[in-house]
Scaffold this active site. Structure first.
Site, PDB file in Angstrom:
ATOM      1  N   HIS A 119      40.570  34.701  39.569  1.00  0.00           N
ATOM      2  CA  HIS A 119      39.227  34.809  38.939  1.00  0.00           C
ATOM      3  C   HIS A 119      39.214  35.638  37.720  1.00  0.00           C
ATOM      4  CE1 HIS A 119      35.092  36.311  38.758  1.00  0.00           C
ATOM      5  NE2 HIS A 119      34.610  35.574  39.784  1.00  0.00           N
ATOM      6  N   GLU A 166      38.161  30.883  35.671  1.00  0.00           N
ATOM      7  CA  GLU A 166      39.067  31.019  36.765  1.00  0.00           C
ATOM      8  C   GLU A 166      39.701  29.954  37.164  1.00  0.00           C
ATOM      9  OE1 GLU A 166      35.914  32.096  39.117  1.00  0.00           O
ATOM     10  OE2 GLU A 166      34.879  33.021  37.590  1.00  0.00           O
ATOM     11  N   GLN A 170      32.290  36.491  50.673  1.00  0.00           N
ATOM     12  CA  GLN A 170      32.448  36.054  49.194  1.00  0.00           C
ATOM     13  C   GLN A 170      33.868  36.047  48.767  1.00  0.00           C
ATOM     14  OE1 GLN A 170      30.615  34.515  46.997  1.00  0.00           O
ATOM     15  NE2 GLN A 170      30.708  35.525  44.880  1.00  0.00           N
TER      16      GLN A 170
HETATM   17  O1  TA6 Z   1      32.788  33.416  39.266  1.00  0.00           O
HETATM   18  C1  TA6 Z   1      31.821  32.776  39.694  1.00  0.00           C
HETATM   19  C2  TA6 Z   1      31.460  33.483  40.758  1.00  0.00           C
HETATM   20  O2  TA6 Z   1      31.264  32.966  42.048  1.00  0.00           O
HETATM   21  C3  TA6 Z   1      29.859  33.749  40.381  1.00  0.00           C
HETATM   22  O3  TA6 Z   1      28.985  33.123  41.018  1.00  0.00           O
HETATM   23  C4  TA6 Z   1      29.765  35.309  40.665  1.00  0.00           C
HETATM   24  O4  TA6 Z   1      29.447  35.703  42.032  1.00  0.00           O
HETATM   25  C5  TA6 Z   1      31.228  35.761  40.332  1.00  0.00           C
HETATM   26  O5  TA6 Z   1      31.930  34.875  41.126  1.00  0.00           O
HETATM   27  C6  TA6 Z   1      31.501  37.213  40.903  1.00  0.00           C
HETATM   28  O6  TA6 Z   1      31.680  37.048  42.280  1.00  0.00           O
HETATM   29  P1  TA6 Z   1      31.883  38.773  42.985  1.00  0.00           P
HETATM   30  O7  TA6 Z   1      31.712  38.515  44.517  1.00  0.00           O
HETATM   31  O8  TA6 Z   1      33.243  39.046  42.383  1.00  0.00           O
HETATM   32  O9  TA6 Z   1      30.436  39.702  42.438  1.00  0.00           O
END
Ligand code: TA6
Length: 281
Positions: free
Chosen positions: A150, A255, A76
Site C-alpha cells: 500500500h 498499491e 481492515q
Molecule cells: O487504499 C485504499 C484503501 O482501502 C482506502 O479505501 C482507504 O481506506 C485506505 O486504503 C487507507 O486505509 P487505512 O486502513 O490505512 O486507513
C-alpha cells in the site's frame, strides 16, 4: 537496529551512490527511500503518523495481508502491517529480509491458517527500491488471501499529479459501492477523492509528479495483477486523526496487489510477487 522515525525500531540501508532506505521492524514497514544522495524520501509519511505497537503507520509501504481492505472478516487490511513478530531472516549491506510466521494471535484470528511470509527489501545498485513478497502455505489445508503493498508516494501537489498506464483497465470504484467501470483516460487526475481497485493491469505504471518535474516508475510482477489508486482528498483527510487536513495534497497511493482475484495456495505451495520503484526526470 536503531530507533528511526517516530521511535520505531528500524533497519537502515545505504549504498555506494548515497541511496538510502529505512524499514521499521513493526509491520516490516518501509518508511523512507531516497534514491540519490541528499535527496528527500520519495515515500510519504504523515507528520501525524502513529508508531505505537498497535498502530498502522500512515505512510511508507504498509503490507496488506492476508486481506486487502474490508474484503474479509479480519480488520481492515489484515494483521500483517501491525504485527510485531516480524523477524530479520537475512541482512546484508543492500538488503534485509523479514519473516513472519503464524502465531497464537494469528491462529486465533478469522484467518487461522499456518503460513510463512518472507518480505525482501533491497536497495539496488542504481538506487532503486525493490520489494519482493513470498507467501508459503505451511499447513495441511488450502487457504486463500488477498494482499497489497500500500505504497504512499510523495508528490509536490496532487493537483498537478497524474497516474498513467491504466487506460482500458477495468476498475472497481469504491466511491460507487464497487461499481465496475473501465478507465478511459491515459492520465488519471485528481479533483476529488479517488479510491479504485484496477485489475488486471500492466506491469508498468507511472506517476507523473509535475511539481517535482519527475516520473515515479513502478514495475510489478504479473503475480501482482491489480493496482489501487487512492487519494482521500479533503473530507476524508479531515476525518483521519493521523493525517493533517492538507496532507492529501502531498501524496498519492498506487498499491500493487492481488485483490480482485484472491490467491489460493495448496499445502506447501508458495506464491511470490514483487515491485521495483525508480525515479526518472
Ligand atoms: O487504499 C485504499 C484503501 O482501502 C482506502 O479505501 C482507504 O481506506 C485506505 O486504503 C487507507 O486505509 P487505512 O486502513 O490505512 O486507513
Amino acid at each position: 537496529m536503531s530507533q528511526g522515525a517516530g521511535q520505531a525500531a528500524t533497519v537502515s540501508l545505504r549504498n555506494s551512490v548515497g541511496s538510502k532506505l529505512e524499514v521499521a521492524k513493526h509491520g516490516a514497514h518501509v518508511l523512507t527511500w531516497s534514491p540519490g544522495v541528499n535527496e528527500e524520501s520519495v515515500l510519504f509519511v504523515s507528520p501525524a503518523a502513529k508508531f505505537g505497537p498497535q498502530d498502522a503507520i500512515r505512510g511508507g509501504i504498509p503490507i496488506c495481508f492476508p486481506q486487502f481492505g474490508p474484503r474479509g472478516a479480519l480488520e481492515q487490511h489484515g494483521f500483517c502491517r501491525k504485527n510485531n513478530d516480524w523477524a530479520i531472516a537475512k541482512q546484508d549491506e543492500k538488503s534485509v529480509e523479514f519473516e513472519l510466521k503464524d502465531s497464537e494471535s494469528t491462529r486465533a484470528s478469522a484467518w487461522p491458517h499456518t503460513f510463512q511470509v518472507n518480505y525482501l527489501v533491497e536497495l539496488t545498485d542504481e538506487g532503486n527500491l525493490a520489494t519482493k513478497m513470498k507467501v508459503k502455505n505451511t499447513g495441511s489445508e488450502q487457504f486463500t488471501f488477498t494482499c497489497a503493498l500500500h505504497t504512499y508516494f510523495g508528490v509536490g501537489d496532487i493537483s498537478s499529479t497524474s497516474v498513467e498506464g491504466l487506460r482500458g483497465c477495468e476498475y472497481e470504484d469504491s466511491l460507487q459501492g464497487g461499481k465496475v467501470l473501465q478507465e478511459q483516460e491515459d492520465a488519471i487526475r485528481f479533483e476529488g477523492e479517488v479510491d479504485r481497485v484496477y485489475g488486471p493491469t500492466p506491469q508498468e505504471i507511472e506517476i507523473k509528479d509535475q511539481s517535482h518535474k519527475r516520473r515515479i516508475c513502478i514495475f510489478k510482477s504479473s503475480s501482482f495483477p491489480d493496482a489501487v489508486v487512492w487519494n482521500p482528498w479533503i473530507e476524508k483527510s479531515q476525518k483521519m486523526a493521523d493525517l493533517p487536513d492538507d496532507a492529501y495534497k502531498r501524496f498519492v497511493c498506487v498499491e500493487v496487489g492481488a485483490i480482485r482475484q484472491p490467491v489460493s495456495l495448496q499445502p506447501q505451495q508458495e506464491w511470490e510477487a514483487s515491485q521495483a520503484i525508480s525515479v526518472k526526470s
